[in-house]
Design a protein around this motif. Structure first.
Motif, PDB file in Angstrom:
ATOM      1  N   LEU A   1       0.865  -1.169   0.000  1.00  0.00           N
ATOM      2  CA  LEU A   1       0.000   0.000   0.000  1.00  0.00           C
ATOM      3  C   LEU A   1       0.903   1.220   0.000  1.00  0.00           C
ATOM      4  CD1 LEU A   1      -2.511  -1.108   2.795  1.00  0.00           C
ATOM      5  CD2 LEU A   1      -2.807  -1.319   0.327  1.00  0.00           C
ATOM      6  N   LEU A   2       0.804   2.009  -1.051  1.00  0.00           N
ATOM      7  CA  LEU A   2       1.712   3.132  -1.231  1.00  0.00           C
ATOM      8  C   LEU A   2       0.893   4.411  -1.374  1.00  0.00           C
ATOM      9  CD1 LEU A   2       4.726   3.918  -1.854  1.00  0.00           C
ATOM     10  CD2 LEU A   2       4.220   3.506  -4.249  1.00  0.00           C
TER      11      LEU A   2
ATOM     12  N   ASP B   1       7.686   4.692   0.695  1.00  0.00           N
ATOM     13  CA  ASP B   1       8.938   4.796  -0.037  1.00  0.00           C
ATOM     14  C   ASP B   1       8.782   4.074  -1.386  1.00  0.00           C
ATOM     15  OD1 ASP B   1      11.467   4.708  -1.027  1.00  0.00           O
ATOM     16  OD2 ASP B   1      12.312   3.480   0.591  1.00  0.00           O
ATOM     17  N   ILE B   2       8.863   4.848  -2.469  1.00  0.00           N
ATOM     18  CA  ILE B   2       8.622   4.303  -3.805  1.00  0.00           C
ATOM     19  C   ILE B   2       9.579   3.153  -4.119  1.00  0.00           C
ATOM     20  CG2 ILE B   2       8.634   4.830  -6.273  1.00  0.00           C
ATOM     21  CD1 ILE B   2       7.809   7.664  -5.574  1.00  0.00           C
ATOM     22  N   ASP B   3      10.862   3.366  -3.811  1.00  0.00           N
ATOM     23  CA  ASP B   3      11.848   2.327  -4.115  1.00  0.00           C
ATOM     24  C   ASP B   3      11.545   1.035  -3.368  1.00  0.00           C
ATOM     25  OD1 ASP B   3      13.378   3.858  -5.887  1.00  0.00           O
ATOM     26  OD2 ASP B   3      14.326   4.889  -4.204  1.00  0.00           O
ATOM     27  N   GLU B   4      11.157   1.203  -2.113  1.00  0.00           N
ATOM     28  CA  GLU B   4      10.828   0.021  -1.313  1.00  0.00           C
ATOM     29  C   GLU B   4       9.640  -0.712  -1.927  1.00  0.00           C
ATOM     30  OE1 GLU B   4      10.847  -0.765   3.277  1.00  0.00           O
ATOM     31  OE2 GLU B   4       9.011   0.330   2.806  1.00  0.00           O
ATOM     32  N   ALA B   5       8.638   0.061  -2.339  1.00  0.00           N
ATOM     33  CA  ALA B   5       7.435  -0.540  -2.912  1.00  0.00           C
ATOM     34  C   ALA B   5       7.781  -1.322  -4.176  1.00  0.00           C
ATOM     35  CB  ALA B   5       6.409   0.544  -3.216  1.00  0.00           C
TER      36      ALA B   5
ATOM     37  N   PHE C   1       5.185   8.735  -9.230  1.00  0.00           N
ATOM     38  CA  PHE C   1       6.427   7.992  -9.442  1.00  0.00           C
ATOM     39  C   PHE C   1       7.533   8.867 -10.020  1.00  0.00           C
ATOM     40  CE2 PHE C   1       3.468   4.468  -9.052  1.00  0.00           C
ATOM     41  CZ  PHE C   1       4.171   3.654  -8.201  1.00  0.00           C
ATOM     42  N   GLY C   2       7.150  10.036 -10.556  1.00  0.00           N
ATOM     43  CA  GLY C   2       8.151  11.002 -10.977  1.00  0.00           C
ATOM     44  C   GLY C   2       8.682  10.758 -12.370  1.00  0.00           C
ATOM     45  N   LYS C   3       9.460  11.766 -12.841  1.00  0.00           N
ATOM     46  CA  LYS C   3       9.996  11.704 -14.205  1.00  0.00           C
ATOM     47  C   LYS C   3      10.970  10.552 -14.371  1.00  0.00           C
ATOM     48  CE  LYS C   3       9.370  16.342 -15.952  1.00  0.00           C
ATOM     49  NZ  LYS C   3       8.941  17.091 -14.754  1.00  0.00           N
TER      50      LYS C   3
END
Ligand code: ATP
Ligand code: MG
Lengths: 245, 330
Positions: free
Chosen positions: B33-34, B196-200, B237-239
């Motif tokens: 869950l992000l 944390d996006i990277d963790e997800a 999620f960004g560029k």
């Protein structure tokens, strides 16, 4: 660090020296003679004093700790502020006023003294019980609940073990205060070592005064020491570090 | 399996934390869950083990309605890990880990064996740590104990609320790897909260991206990075989302699609990378110019070719256009 230790050490040495000098002075002036010449009276007064303290403290513990537990249960949380107002109000009434009030209700004697002492002991124990239980990290309770512990299991396995340091500190405060306050029981015919202390004051007799007052002081120190020992037994090893820092 | 059917949680009339959520977490999957702070991740998670009540809708756990189960029973069958590890300071490590088995009435012998097994999973010596107390452990160790405590009674379902959130990046990465390793063995159905996006991307079989109590997209990490459903998702999620997606692909994936370059034997300053390592690591190695040539090795430690920035760029290009569909499996 080392210089601090040195200072602490020398302060302690000076204090010990003063205490020894004090006792030397007392014995030289035969101020303790009553303890030996009227030893049977002394023992009766001593026993009365201890009875006053033990009975009132035990009743206070039996009532204050469960009350503290009850008020911190989720169901009763909302009433907590009402109780703290009452408790704080009681705290502000001076000992002698409590005694005076009790005489008008219960008459004079041992029971009245016990009741007054009990009332006065309840407060520190209750407050520390609540503070101890309140200070437990809410995440711990959440984790316990999330793992499927029942409320009673959370109380006995998590909350009380982690609050026992604070609760015991409250008991210690109450008992030590109680030992001193019990000297006032004399005023309402409750007996105890206060009899000699007040006799000493009235007759300007240092012998009676000190033969009453010094044992009271020693009792308080002894109680403090024993309750600290109890702490070592009751406070779980893992929580001890947190409690002491 | 966990299924949310039209699940809503309102704390008050104008404080609705979770809005009509529909979601199925498949058996053996990690679903992350992000979303930003306050979007309702924790609330959604805590409704599963009924630490929060459900205002509307239902949650099915292995085809049983959670509301029809006994709450205490239910929680003992669901592992629960929180950010602040929640270890009990008054209990030894062993007692902490064995709480649920103890509640379930396991024998001493069985508990001891289980404890030893679990400690082995996280590479700690059971004998050494048994009688220690939580405060005698480092933050990373405490968090790992928190994880195996949730695994103790072998529950089919685990709920993890930012379990590694309080750890520093290096330790966090290590514990993530370790946990994925464990998950390969235990195959739990896991709901995992993270911001944390990277963790997800790393942990998830599927990601639930939330905003204000609603699900924005529910997809595999690579799908979500390659095909964001709406602007919110792509912005979130960004560029550099294409770059991020590189960590989902391995050198092997690249080799399978566009092949590797031959090894130039005249270049002496070479570095090697294993064929199962991810492309993000590879790219940073190439960009940092740690060597003049990066040689790829296979499982037998044989050099099977070399890789250049060009390769990665090409692969990325396909990836963004979505012309490639590569399985996530490494
Ligand atoms: N017990 C509560 N009472 C009232 N409102 C609450 C309660 N718990 C959460 N909320 C509200 O519900 C919303 C979602 O909260 P939640 O804790 O689920 O967010 P989150 O996504 O986990 O955020 P974070 O990443 O900061 O942990 C927030 O607006 C929060 O204020
Ligand atoms: Mg949260």
């Amino acid at each position: 660090m080392n210089s601090k230790k040195l200072i602490a050490y020398s302060v302690r040495l000076v204090l010990y020296a003063l205490v020894i000098l004090f006792f030397g002075w007392i014995i030289k002036n035969h101020y303790f003679d009553y303890i030996f010449s009227e030893s049977s009276t002394f023992l009766v007064l001593m026993r009365q004093h201890i009875e006053l303290v033990v009975v009132s403290s035990v009743i206070a513990i039996i009532i204050a700790i469960p009350a503290g537990i009850l008020i911190t249960r989720p169901k009763f949380r909302k009433a907590e502020w009402v109780v703290s107002i009452i408790v704080n109000f009681l705290q502000t009434i001076p000992n002698l006023a409590v005694l005076a009030l009790m005489i008008s209700v219960l008459g004079i004697g041992f029971k009245t003294a016990v009741f007054a002492l009990f009332l006065y002991s309840i407060l520190p124990i209750f407050r520390n019980t609540v503070a101890g239980l309140d200070s437990i990290d809410k995440n711990l309770i959440d984790a316990a609940k999330g793992m499927g512990m029942k409320p009673s299991q959370i109380l006995f396995r998590i909350e009380l073990p982690n609050a026992v340091y604070s609760i015991l500190a409250g008991v210690r405060t109450a008992v030590v205060l109680n030992i001193g306050t019990a000297a006032l029981a004399y005023v309402i015919g409750g007996g105890g070592l206060g009899v000699w202390i007040f006799t000493g004051i009235q007759l300007f007799d240092n012998g009676y005064l000190l033969s009453g007052a010094i044992p009271v002081t020693l009792l308080a120190i002894l109680a403090d020491y024993l309750l600290r020992k109890l702490e070592n037994v009751l406070v779980p090893k893992g929580s001890r570090r947190e409690a002491n820092t | 399996m966990i299924a949310f059917n039209h699940v809503t949680k309102s704390f008050s009339e104008d404080n609705i934390a979770v809005k009509d959520v529909n979601l199925t977490v498949e058996k053996g999957h990690i679903v992350v869950l992000l979303g930003p702070s306050g979007c309702g991740k924790t609330t959604l998670l805590r409704m599963v083990n009924r630490l929060e009540s459900i205002s509307n809708g239902e949650i099915m756990i292995n085809n049983k309605n959670s509301m029809e189960l006994d709450a205490i029973e239910l929680r003992r069958n669901i592992g629960y890990v929180i950010q602040s590890n929640g270890l009990f300071p008054n209990m030894t490590i062993e007692d902490n880990v064995m709480i649920v088995p103890d509640l379930l009435g396991w024998s001493k012998q069985k508990k001891r064996e289980r404890f030893t097994y679990l400690m082995k999973l996280i590479g700690l010596d059971a004998q050494d740590y048994r009688k220690r107390y939580p405060h005698e452990l480092s933050g990373g160790q405490q968090q790992r104990i928190g994880v195996i405590r949730a695994l103790a009674a072998d529950p089919p379902v685990m709920l993890m609320d930012e379990p590694f959130g309080a750890l520093d990046p290096i330790i966090r990465e290590k514990i993530q790897d370790e946990f994925l390793q464990i998950q390969r063995e235990v195959k739990k159905t896991i709901l995992f909260v993270s911001h944390d996006i990277d963790e997800a991307i790393k942990m998830a079989d599927k990601i639930v991206l939330m905003r204000d109590g609603e699900i924005m997209q529910y997809d595999t990490p690579s799908e979500m990075l390659a095909h964001p459903k709406n602007e919110y998702v792509s912005k979130f999620f960004g560029k550099d989302r294409a770059l991020k997606s590189l960590s989902l692909h391995t050198v092997k994936n690249l080799q399978d699609i566009i092949g590797l370059a031959p090894i130039d034997a005249t270049i002496r300053d070479t570095k090697t990378i294993h064929v199962h390592q991810d492309l993000r690591t590879t790219l940073s190695m190439l960009m940092n110019q740690e060597a003049d040539q990066v040689v790829v090795t296979n499982d037998q430690d044989e050099n099977i070719g070399s890789i250049t920035i060009d390769h990665v760029q090409k692969y990325l290009h396909f990836e963004i256009k979505g012309e490639l569909s590569v399985s996530q499996e490494g």
